[in-house]
Structures are given as C-alpha cells and as structure tokens.
Design a protein around this motif. Structure first.
Motif, mmCIF file in Angstrom:
data_model
loop_
_atom_site.group_PDB
_atom_site.id
_atom_site.type_symbol
_atom_site.label_atom_id
_atom_site.label_comp_id
_atom_site.label_asym_id
_atom_site.label_seq_id
_atom_site.Cartn_x
_atom_site.Cartn_y
_atom_site.Cartn_z
ATOM 1 N N GLY A 58 54.801 62.616 55.914
ATOM 2 C CA GLY A 58 55.636 62.499 54.467
ATOM 3 C C GLY A 58 55.556 64.229 54.207
ATOM 4 O O GLY A 58 55.993 64.351 53.056
ATOM 5 N N ALA A 59 55.895 65.241 54.844
ATOM 6 C CA ALA A 59 56.028 67.053 54.568
ATOM 7 C C ALA A 59 57.532 66.935 54.927
ATOM 8 O O ALA A 59 58.995 66.887 55.426
ATOM 9 C CB ALA A 59 55.372 67.850 55.137
ATOM 10 N N ASN A 60 57.526 68.698 54.909
ATOM 11 C CA ASN A 60 58.347 69.341 55.051
ATOM 12 C C ASN A 60 59.949 68.955 54.699
ATOM 13 O O ASN A 60 60.487 69.145 55.317
ATOM 14 C CB ASN A 60 59.008 68.844 57.022
ATOM 15 N N THR A 61 60.042 68.675 53.713
ATOM 16 C CA THR A 61 61.302 67.935 52.872
ATOM 17 C C THR A 61 61.969 66.618 53.573
ATOM 18 O O THR A 61 63.067 67.262 52.938
ATOM 19 C CB THR A 61 62.183 69.724 52.339
ATOM 20 N N PHE A 62 60.796 66.258 54.093
ATOM 21 C CA PHE A 62 62.039 64.857 54.667
ATOM 22 C C PHE A 62 61.484 63.764 54.017
ATOM 23 O O PHE A 62 61.177 64.009 52.760
ATOM 24 C CB PHE A 62 61.507 64.639 56.186
ATOM 25 N N LEU A 63 61.933 62.793 54.204
ATOM 26 C CA LEU A 63 62.940 61.335 53.083
ATOM 27 C C LEU A 63 60.791 60.975 52.264
ATOM 28 O O LEU A 63 60.920 61.252 50.881
ATOM 29 C CB LEU A 63 62.966 60.422 53.905
ATOM 30 N N ILE A 64 60.277 60.836 52.892
ATOM 31 C CA ILE A 64 58.780 60.464 52.379
ATOM 32 C C ILE A 64 58.906 61.784 51.416
ATOM 33 O O ILE A 64 58.430 61.445 50.353
ATOM 34 C CB ILE A 64 57.282 60.490 53.379
ATOM 35 N N GLN A 65 58.713 63.069 51.644
ATOM 36 C CA GLN A 65 58.867 64.415 50.540
ATOM 37 C C GLN A 65 59.421 63.717 49.356
ATOM 38 O O GLN A 65 59.207 63.981 48.137
ATOM 39 C CB GLN A 65 57.914 65.160 51.083
ATOM 40 N N GLN A 66 60.826 63.827 49.673
ATOM 41 C CA GLN A 66 62.306 63.468 48.747
ATOM 42 C C GLN A 66 61.867 62.140 47.589
ATOM 43 O O GLN A 66 62.019 62.810 46.197
ATOM 44 C CB GLN A 66 63.370 62.828 49.827
#
Length: 373
Positions: free
Chosen positions: A172-180
């Motif tokens: 859920g990190a590093n600007t990927f979909l979950i963070q988006q």
C-alpha cells in the motif's frame, strides 16, 4: 558474536503464529529480473538463494495481481494459476536456506505505462496524472473494476498459499494503486471509494479483507498478512502524517501481522515539513506498536545502525541496500565478522554478489543510487 548485537538475534512471533528466528528481514526490492511471462528466472532464484538463510524472512520484489497492474519490466507475476509452479520455486529456494518467504502483492495503478500493459491506458482511483515528468492521465476505475481488483488481491494470496509462502505483504506504499486510493491527490472520487478520509481508506480495507478471506479458506498452517505504507506525500493535496496515523489506527484493528513503513531513512522526519524531524517510523510505532508489530527500514547499513533502531522499540527491521552489497550481512554479524561486511559495490563483483544482469545494469548505471567503486 559481539554481545552488543544480541538483540538482533532474538526470535519473534507474529500474531498469526508464524515465528522468525531474528529481527531482520530482507526488504522488498525491484530487480526486473523475471521472465517476460512473469515466471521467476534462474538468475533471480540464485539471487534470492544467496540472500536467504541469514535473515528471519525474505520479502520478495513486488508481484502484480493483474496484468494491468505491472509497474516494471520483467517483474514477478502472481496473476495467473499457471504461475504457481514458478512461485513455488521461489518459496522453496528461500525455505531451503532457512528463511521464511513473504510474497509482496501490488497493483501499479497509474504508475505504469501503456507499453508495459499491452497498449492500454493506465488506471487509477481517479483520472489524475501523477506529478512526474511524462505522466499520463489515467482512466478512473469503474465500480465493477474496483471489485475485480480487490478480488484479484485475494486470488494472488491464494496462489501464494498454494505455492508454499509463509505470508504476503500487501503493498500500500510507494505511490501504487492502494496508496492512490488513500491519497487525496490521486483520489477525487465522490462515491463510496473517495471523498472523506474513511472512504479513501475503504479500498485498502477491502483488499485486506479479500486477502484474509483467501487465507481463512485456503491456508492450513499459520500464514502472515502484512501491509506496507508510505507515511506522507510531498504534494498538496497529499497524504499527511495525521492521515497516516488515522490509517494506522484502522489497520491495527484488522487481522494483520505487521505494518511495514516505506521511508528513505529510518530516522528521517517529515518530507512535508522540514521542521518536523521526528522519525516517521517511530511515530507510527508509538501510535500503534502495542497493537500491531511495526517493521522499520531505511539506511540501516551497519550492525550498530540496526541495534540503535531496535533500541527505539521498533521490533523488526528490513534491510535493503545492505543486502545487495553484502548477501551474508546477517551471517557475518552472527559469526563476529562484522568488520568484513561490504559497504560499497565494486564494479567487478557482479558474479561474486550473485546479482542478475538486469539488476546489475540498474545498480551500476543509476548515478548516486549505490556507492559503486
């Protein structure tokens, strides 16, 4: 072993019952060394074999849960059942050396390109481009696609179970979909998946539930589910530390084994407010550490670095760059040979360090990333 480092080698038992033999894990690191079809390559297996055994657990490079979720060339695939034998080779390789194996699951969302996903337009929570050069405007996911993506995380977890992994880490990190979905920058939705902070958490919580349902249905032995998060975003609107602490509260109420922070440096302060110098890792641990184990990371290269970080109360630490430059980092500390730990990346050491060709090319051709000598 130097008695100063005794705390590094204390065993730890996660809430699920999975036990690791020490407090150090190999951090998940992109290596772009799988085959084009998502299978793990022989070079990649050798890379993981060389770095397994010392650490309590190995967290793999990210594996995509659906074809449009790729972020990098030649990354591990967990999106099809025909990849289970390949995943099993990876889990078996790690286990054979004596470490637990954790498969990281992710979806890139807007952090991909059409070239990587068959010419399709990247997707995201909303049609907002990332703030990076050349970023394209993604297509907003429909309700049906959101539910299918949530299901895809559960299916990928099932494959990890069938392949023999000890757990999965939801990325859920590093600007990927979950963070988006969590970020007010990339999520401008007005339905149940966006708007309020609670609604922006909904996708994360649904993915966790999907993965946990797969574990409950398919796992016959204890199986870990971890969650990785980035505490802040620089841009405005963006994720604030206050947002993240509220998310951590909610995550601590879920059936999770750990929260894994993704930061550049363990002791680094805010990337939004330079006056705030308190470690983001320590802040999260102080908030929820009594309820859920926290894994710290970032710039920990020497045994003294790791010991000092553990002294903060954070119970587990993952090693990234250190494991690239010194595959036997843990073994050398355990055997009292810490003075032999490599702290640079010699240009002649690819084969000695068992680094796959694609990863090696990235390491030596990216200025300032590693201390190449």
């Amino acid at each position: 072993m130097n008695s100063n480092y005794k705390s590094l080698f204390e065993p730890f038992t996660f809430p699920s019952g999975v036990q690791v033999k020490n407090r150090m894990l190999m951090a998940p690191m992109t290596n772009s060394s799988s085959l084009e079809n998502g299978e793990v390559s022989e070079q990649e297996l050798l890379y993981y074999r060389e770095r397994s055994g010392g650490v309590g657990a190995v967290i793999t490079a990210s594996s995509h849960v659906s074809p449009e979720g790729k972020a990098f060339v030649n990354e591990i695939g967990a999106d099809r059942d025909d990849l289970i034998p390949s995943l099993k080779k990876l889990a078996d390789t790690i286990h054979a050396q004596g470490s637990k194996a954790i498969l990281q699951l992710f979806h890139a969302g807007r952090m991909t390109s059409a070239e990587l996903i068959g010419g399709k337009q990247p997707v995201s929570a909303s049609g907002v481009a990332a703030e990076r050069e050349g970023a394209v405007i993604p297509r907003e996911l429909t309700e049906e696609e959101i539910l299918a993506t949530i299901k895809a995380f559960g299916e990928a977890a099932r494959r990890a179970i069938e392949a023999g992994f000890d757990g999965v880490e939801i990325h859920g990190a590093n600007t990927f979909l979950i963070q988006q979905f969590f970020s007010p920058h990339s999520n401008r939705r007005t339905d149940r998946w966006g708007g309020t902070l609670d609604n922006r958490m909904a996708f994360s919580l649904a993915v966790i539930d999907s993965v946990n349902q797969a574990v409950a249905k398919h796992a016959v032995v204890p199986f870990m589910v971890g969650y990785r998060l980035s505490p802040e975003e620089k841009h405005d609107p963006g994720i604030t530390m206050e947002d993240t602490l509220k998310l951590a509260d909610r995550l601590s109420e879920q059936k999770l084994d750990y929260l894994h922070l993704s930061v550049r440096g363990f002791w680094d302060g805010s990337i939004r407010d330079t006056a705030d110098t308190t470690s983001r890792v320590v802040l999260v641990h102080e908030r929820v550490g009594a309820r859920i184990p926290v894994i710290g990371v970032g710039g920990l290269s020497s045994p003294d670095d790791v010991r000092t970080a553990l002294d903060s109360g954070v119970p587990l630490l993952s090693l990234g760059h250190a494991m690239i430059m010194e595959p036997k980092w843990v073994e050398k500390v355990r055997n009292g040979h810490e003075s032999d730990i490599r702290t640079t990346l010699p240009r002649t050491a690819q084969h000695e360090l068992v680094l796959p060709d694609p990863l090696w090319d990235m390491l030596v051709n990216t200025p300032g990333w590693f201390p190449v000598v």
